[in-house]
Design an enzyme around this catalytic site. Structure first.
Site, PDB file in Angstrom:
ATOM      1  N   GLY A 112       0.745  -1.361  -0.463  1.00 48.54           N
ATOM      2  CA  GLY A 112       0.185   0.021  -0.045  1.00 48.54           C
ATOM      3  C   GLY A 112       1.171   1.471   0.344  1.00 48.54           C
ATOM      4  N   ARG A 113       0.058   1.851   0.415  1.00 46.57           N
ATOM      5  CA  ARG A 113       1.076   4.263   0.296  1.00 46.57           C
ATOM      6  C   ARG A 113       2.649   3.549   1.288  1.00 46.57           C
ATOM      7  NH1 ARG A 113      -3.503   4.814   2.129  1.00 46.57           N
ATOM      8  NH2 ARG A 113      -5.041   6.212   0.585  1.00 46.57           N
ATOM      9  N   ILE A 114       2.556   3.043   2.843  1.00 43.04           N
ATOM     10  CA  ILE A 114       3.855   2.807   3.299  1.00 43.04           C
ATOM     11  C   ILE A 114       4.895   1.793   2.762  1.00 43.04           C
ATOM     12  CG2 ILE A 114       4.537   2.035   5.782  1.00 43.04           C
ATOM     13  CD1 ILE A 114       1.618   3.309   6.324  1.00 43.04           C
ATOM     14  N   THR A 159       5.481  -3.650  11.613  1.00 43.78           N
ATOM     15  CA  THR A 159       4.869  -2.293  12.023  1.00 43.78           C
ATOM     16  C   THR A 159       3.907  -1.810  11.305  1.00 43.78           C
ATOM     17  OG1 THR A 159       5.551  -0.901   9.546  1.00 43.78           O
ATOM     18  CG2 THR A 159       7.065  -1.432  11.453  1.00 43.78           C
ATOM     19  N   ARG A 186       0.755  -4.398  12.155  1.00 46.79           N
ATOM     20  CA  ARG A 186      -0.502  -4.510  13.354  1.00 46.79           C
ATOM     21  C   ARG A 186       0.107  -6.407  13.852  1.00 46.79           C
ATOM     22  NH1 ARG A 186      -1.945  -0.640  13.185  1.00 46.79           N
ATOM     23  NH2 ARG A 186      -3.947  -0.197  13.217  1.00 46.79           N
ATOM     24  N   GLU A 230      -1.895  -4.766  23.319  1.00 47.01           N
ATOM     25  CA  GLU A 230      -1.026  -3.869  23.420  1.00 47.01           C
ATOM     26  C   GLU A 230      -1.955  -3.033  24.465  1.00 47.01           C
ATOM     27  OE1 GLU A 230      -0.812  -1.767  19.619  1.00 47.01           O
ATOM     28  OE2 GLU A 230       0.687  -3.474  18.638  1.00 47.01           O
ATOM     29  N   HIS A 270       4.786   0.354  19.137  1.00 48.35           N
ATOM     30  CA  HIS A 270       4.145   1.021  18.169  1.00 48.35           C
ATOM     31  C   HIS A 270       3.541   2.607  17.629  1.00 48.35           C
ATOM     32  CE1 HIS A 270      -0.234  -0.037  16.147  1.00 48.35           C
ATOM     33  NE2 HIS A 270       0.135   0.863  15.749  1.00 48.35           N
TER      34      HIS A 270
HETATM   35  C1  DGY Z   1      -1.985   3.531  12.555  1.00 50.43           C
HETATM   36  O1  DGY Z   1      -2.509   4.733  12.478  1.00 50.43           O
HETATM   37  O2  DGY Z   1      -3.143   2.709  11.742  1.00 50.43           O
HETATM   38  C2  DGY Z   1      -1.534   3.418  12.839  1.00 50.43           C
HETATM   39  O3  DGY Z   1      -1.494   2.292  13.638  1.00 50.43           O
HETATM   40  C3  DGY Z   1      -0.298   4.382  14.240  1.00 50.43           C
HETATM   41  O4  DGY Z   1      -0.512   5.276  13.709  1.00 50.43           O
END
Ligand code: DGY
Length: 320
Positions: A156-158, A236, A238, A267, A286
């Site tokens: 995706g974007r990230i 990074t 979930r 968490e 997180h």
């Molecule tokens: C999100 O936005 O889903 C991240 O896990 C926290 O910024």
């Protein structure tokens, strides 16, 4: 009459001021403590809008209590904390905060990859503990990043922003995604591969897919068994996407080399969590989107989404 809203955590003044221009605002005033469930169940009874974080479970029961509720604005891009089907059924809009956190989260993901590969936390602890006697050829040696193969699960974007960073390190890029992205493949020089090939051949596997029923335990014992003994897993996204018990066994038994984890199934992660006992795990609380600017942008975007919805418009970031 001004719409009533409840905010589940203390927010920056600028955001509260903006919301107060339009709404009657009530807020959980503590910064380091989530709103207790019984408080949330009372506060939701008469509000038109809810501003919440990923720390709140917005389930069907809660939604049923909010009989005036028109919109839930989640200050996160992920919204697995909200029962979307139940919200849709009750005609409650749900919004998230995509886009504004992309680069910051990609920065952290790449930083975590580097910290894990080069044992930075372990090395720093070693130094501070006074264990360092001399420089030595085999001491604290890690994995090379430059020229290695990075496999991104969820482009995706990230994921795309991460791939851009990895190009600067001359990494060979693989991805696996629900759908192929031919344009992005050309632009970033990234190759689509099947999940199995990605796991077998990558030196670094980064998990960046959304957390859904389909991606729960997406990386389990069978997947970890395919990975190289020198491989590093980075998550990074979930915690629930990776099976933590299987990961613990794979790291302890040397089936994979290391893991960088910004997220955990439950968490806040407890200090006695087995994964935190392993030296080859870099664990973070997180903080993917945690830069001052980005967190403010997320809060302001969530506020605008809420205001739009309460003013009868379709918010920009509606997800249902
Ligand atoms: C999100 O936005 O889903 C991240 O896990 C926290 O910024």
């Amino acid at each position: 009459m001004r719409p009533k809203i409840y905010i589940t955590r203390k927010l920056p003044d600028a955001v509260v001021t903006r919301l107060t221009e339009v709404c009657e605002v009530r807020m959980w005033e503590k910064e380091e403590e989530p709103v207790p469930r019984d408080v949330l169940e009372k506060e939701i009874l008469d509000v038109d809008g809810l501003f919440c974080l990923l720390t709140e479970t917005i389930d069907e029961h809660l939604l049923t209590l909010g009989t005036n509720l028109k919109i839930i604005s989640n200050m996160a891009v992920g919204y697995n904390n909200i029962d979307i089907a139940a919200a849709t059924e009750q005609k409650i809009m749900v919004t998230n905060t995509p886009g504004v956190l992309t680069e910051t989260t990609a920065d952290l993901t790449f930083a975590l990859l580097m910290a894990t590969a080069r044992r930075m936390v372990e090395a720093s602890d070693y130094l501070r503990a006074g264990s360092l006697k001399t420089w030595s050829p085999m001491q604290l040696t890690g994995q090379d990043i430059y020229g290695a193969t990075l496999g991104i699960i969820g482009l995706g974007r990230i994921g795309e922003a991460l791939a851009k960073r990895a190009r600067g390190f001359d990494m060979n890029l693989y991805y696996h995604n629900r759908s192929r992205k031919p344009e992005v493949e050309k632009q970033l020089g990234i190759q689509y591969v099947e999940k199995e090939k990605l796991l077998r051949e990558s030196d670094f596997v980064c998990v960046l897919t959304p957390y859904t029923k389909e991606t729960e335990n997406y990386i389990g014992a069978a997947e970890l068994a395919l990975m190289k003994p020198t491989a590093v897993l980075i998550n990074t996204a979930r915690g629930g996407i990776v099976n933590e018990e299987a990961l613990y066994q794979a790291l302890k038994g040397g089936q994979i080399w290391g893991a960088g984890l910004d997220v955990f199934e439950k968490e806040p992660v407890q200090t006695d969590h087995p994964l935190l006992s392993l030296p080859n795990v870099v664990a973070l609380p997180h903080i993917g989107s945690a830069s001052k600017n980005t967190r403010l942008k997320m809060a302001l975007l969530a506020a605008e989404n809420l205001i739009q919805g309460l003013q009868g418009n379709t918010p920009k970031n509606i997800v249902n």
